[in-house]
Design an enzyme around this catalytic site. Structure first.
Site, PDB file in Angstrom:
ATOM      1  N   GLU A 290       0.812  -1.224   0.000  1.00  0.00           N
ATOM      2  CA  GLU A 290       0.000   0.000   0.000  1.00  0.00           C
ATOM      3  C   GLU A 290       0.844   1.272   0.000  1.00  0.00           C
ATOM      4  O   GLU A 290       0.527   2.250   0.686  1.00  0.00           O
ATOM      5  CB  GLU A 290      -0.959   0.016   1.211  1.00  0.00           C
ATOM      6  CG  GLU A 290      -1.784  -1.236   1.380  1.00  0.00           C
ATOM      7  CD  GLU A 290      -2.628  -1.575   0.161  1.00  0.00           C
ATOM      8  OE1 GLU A 290      -2.815  -0.717  -0.703  1.00  0.00           O
ATOM      9  OE2 GLU A 290      -3.092  -2.723   0.079  1.00  0.00           O
ATOM     10  N   GLY A 291       1.897   1.274  -0.783  1.00  0.00           N
ATOM     11  CA  GLY A 291       2.767   2.449  -0.867  1.00  0.00           C
ATOM     12  C   GLY A 291       4.042   2.229  -0.092  1.00  0.00           C
ATOM     13  O   GLY A 291       4.019   2.058   1.125  1.00  0.00           O
TER      14      GLY A 291
END
Length: 611
Positions: A459-460
């Site tokens: 997620e990043g």
């Protein structure tokens, strides 16, 4: 799980005063009794359906037989038990089958599943998917897709990354063209045909639910047939694995979404992680290639919609990292209490005839245990504090709600990145405490480390979170979010300064906060993003450590203020973790911030050839 439960009880009820939320209209039917009932249920399901099979799902990876993905029966049993518990919709309104449970309690309850088996519990992307649709979807999209996800009948994914474009969403190449002449609108939304490839899609193919609802980022070509460059051309689409009617019934038509392959991962092996091909023609709909998708929100506004899910997922990843860290801490603590090795220092220790001592009696083992405790219990407190801000944002008075929104904006990169770095370090220390045994598959700590290593990417990546923090979050709305956070830290320091045991820590927190503020200004003094962000990760590490120091100081205040009603041993542990963090961890921020203050370009400026 007894230790986790007592920690959650302290953080929820003594520190965050979660029981007071029942005074708000939305939560009026709740009390500590109902909150405890939810925690009891989740703890039981996690203990019976998840924990015994954590090693099973690690060893029996998903297999594709050419038509479907095969998972261990334990995964299906756990999924069904979780869906039956009602936890998928626990925070939702009564009128759609929810419990109207505070998100603070919801997050705490889900911690049991994550500590028991992160691989099995990772299907919870469905909740974020459904929550996004409840905000941005049409009434029928909510009814047909989101509500079926909340019931567990359908599950959900998020499809962002592509083989050529991982985190660089501006380079998304998946195309979405109007289905037909573009003038007709399906009751489920404007209908498009999607073609493209998505990668790293968690739970992208399985047989756990009747259907899978993919939320897919794609670009609608302009009048010239070309894709709009950058992120402003990105739209969001619902692409179900199987087509449904307006009642949510399966039509018997498979959508043109095909599994291209399974990724074989270091950890999280119990979760299917997939490459998906959209519109390749393997399952043509109405004789034509192209996956059928329904537009969510406005064309070109897809990224803004998706970030509703991304931000929720980032806090969820922080919690996942935290619980894996705690699982390793509990395992290494148990090992240290039972493993005899060596003898005490001093003259008696030289006598080989003397009995061995347990390794927890050695100072260095205590150091490693205390580091794990300070990282993981501190991260859990931060995660639950963020969950409490979500409740404040949704049910607080207007000014308090807006403050909570801004605080969440600033803290989200920290809530994701800090646990994913330092709870991973806790897992490494857990292996170290086990010695050579920790490096074998006979003990669980090596799996916890492997599972947790993903979370710095998930997620990043770390670098993306750092650029978001220093490049956007601390600057947004003229720095108001940072100012609010600083005010809360300062208020805690002021209270602690009047407590003799904590006064020195209060002074150190105030100094650290000043250092972070000065570094923020120094980074942007030249007004050049390349210079400002060259050391964004050290900045984020220092910022995160300052936040965790504040969390621990606030927790310590609660411990000392409620000494009479708390466990003496637990008190000593929390104060010990606070002391450890201020003595061993907080001093590190000086080194991190030195390169930020000097806008050091050592890394950014080094020529490629020099490597």
């Amino acid at each position: 799980m007894t230790t986790l439960r007592s920690t959650l009880d302290f953080l929820l009820y003594n520190w965050l005063q979660a029981e007071s939320l029942s005074a708000r209209e939305r939560f009026a039917d709740h009390s500590r009794e109902t909150f405890d009932a939810v925690l009891d249920t989740c703890e039981r399901i996690a203990r019976e359906k998840y924990a015994p099979f954590n090693r099973t799902v690690d060893q029996q990876e998903p297999q594709f037989d050419g038509e479907k993905v095969i998972l261990p029966q334990a995964t299906k049993d756990a999924y069904d038990a979780y869906a039956a518990s009602g936890m998928l919709s626990a925070a939702q309104d009564y009128d759609i089958g929810g419990m109207q449970l505070p998100y603070t309690v919801d997050a705490a309850a889900n911690a049991f599943f994550a500590v028991a088996s992160i691989s099995i519990s990772s299907s919870l992307l469905s909740v974020g998917n459904a929550n996004l649709l409840m905000v941005h979807g049409t009434p029928l999209q909510k009814q047909v897709f989101a509500l079926n996800e909340f019931s567990g009948r359908f599950s959900g994914t998020m499809c962002l990354s592509e083989p050529q474009a991982g985190s660089s969403l501006s380079d998304v190449a998946t195309r979405a063209v109007p289905d037909g002449d573009g003038s007709d609108t399906d009751p489920l939304g404007a209908r498009y045909r999607l073609t493209g490839n998505k990668m790293w899609i968690s739970s992208g193919e399985h047989e756990l639910s009747e259907n899978i609802v993919h939320l897919v980022l794609a670009k609608i070509p302009g009048p010239d047939g070309k894709l709009v460059p950058g992120t402003r051309g990105i739209s969001l689409f619902i692409v179900p694995k199987k087509l449904v009617d307006t009642e949510g019934n399966l039509t018997g038509v498979r959508n043109d979404v095909a599994l291209a392959g399974l990724n074989h991962k270091l950890g999280w092996r119990g979760t299917t992680n997939t490459l998906l091909n959209f519109g390749e023609g393997k399952y043509p709909v109405q004789g034509r290639a192209g996956a059928v998708g329904y537009l969510v929100g406005q064309p070109g506004k897809g990224l803004a919609c998706m970030f509703h899910m991304m931000n929720e997922a980032r806090i969820g990843i922080g919690m996942a990292a935290t619980m894996l860290g705690l699982a390793g801490y509990y395992a290494s603590l148990d090992y240290a209490k039972n493993r005899p090795q060596g003898r005490k220092l001093g003259p008696a220790g030289k006598d080989a005839a003397q009995p061995q001592v347990r390794i927890i009696e050695h100072a260095d083992v205590k150091r490693m245990l205390l580091a794990q405790k300070s990282y993981c219990e501190g991260a859990l407190a931060l995660n639950l504090y963020c969950a409490r801000l979500v409740d404040e944002q949704h049910t607080g008075q207007p000014e308090a709600a807006d403050d909570a929104r801004l605080l969440l904006e600033v803290l989200t990169p920290i809530a994701k990145s800090w646990p994913s770095e330092f709870c991973l370090e806790a897992n490494s220390l857990a292996i170290q405490i086990h010695g050579g045994y920790g490096y074998t598959r006979d003990f669980p700590v090596e799996q916890y480390w492997r599972d947790n290593r993903l979370n710095m990417i998930h997620e990043g990546t770390h670098g993306i979170q750092a650029a978001d923090l220093l490049g956007r979050k601390v600057l947004m709305e003229n720095g108001k979010g940072l100012q609010l956070l600083a005010a809360r830290m300062t208020a805690t320091a002021k209270k602690a300064s009047g407590v003799p045991e904590l006064a020195a820590f209060a002074q150190r927190l105030t100094g650290a906060l000043q250092q972070v503020g000065e570094a923020t200004q120094a980074a942007w003094a030249g007004g050049e993003p390349t210079q400002a962000l060259a050391n964004a990760v050290p900045y984020m590490q220092a910022f995160g450590h300052t936040v965790l120091a504040w969390i621990w100081l606030d927790v310590a205040l609660t411990v000392l203020n409620q000494d009479a009603i708390l466990s003496i041993a637990a008190n000593a542990g929390r104060i010990g973790a606070t002391r450890y963090f201020f003595h061993y961890e907080l001093p590190k921020i000086g080194a991190w911030l030195n390169v930020v203050n000097g806008r050091d370009m050592t890394c950014a400026a080094l020529a490629e050839e020099a490597f």
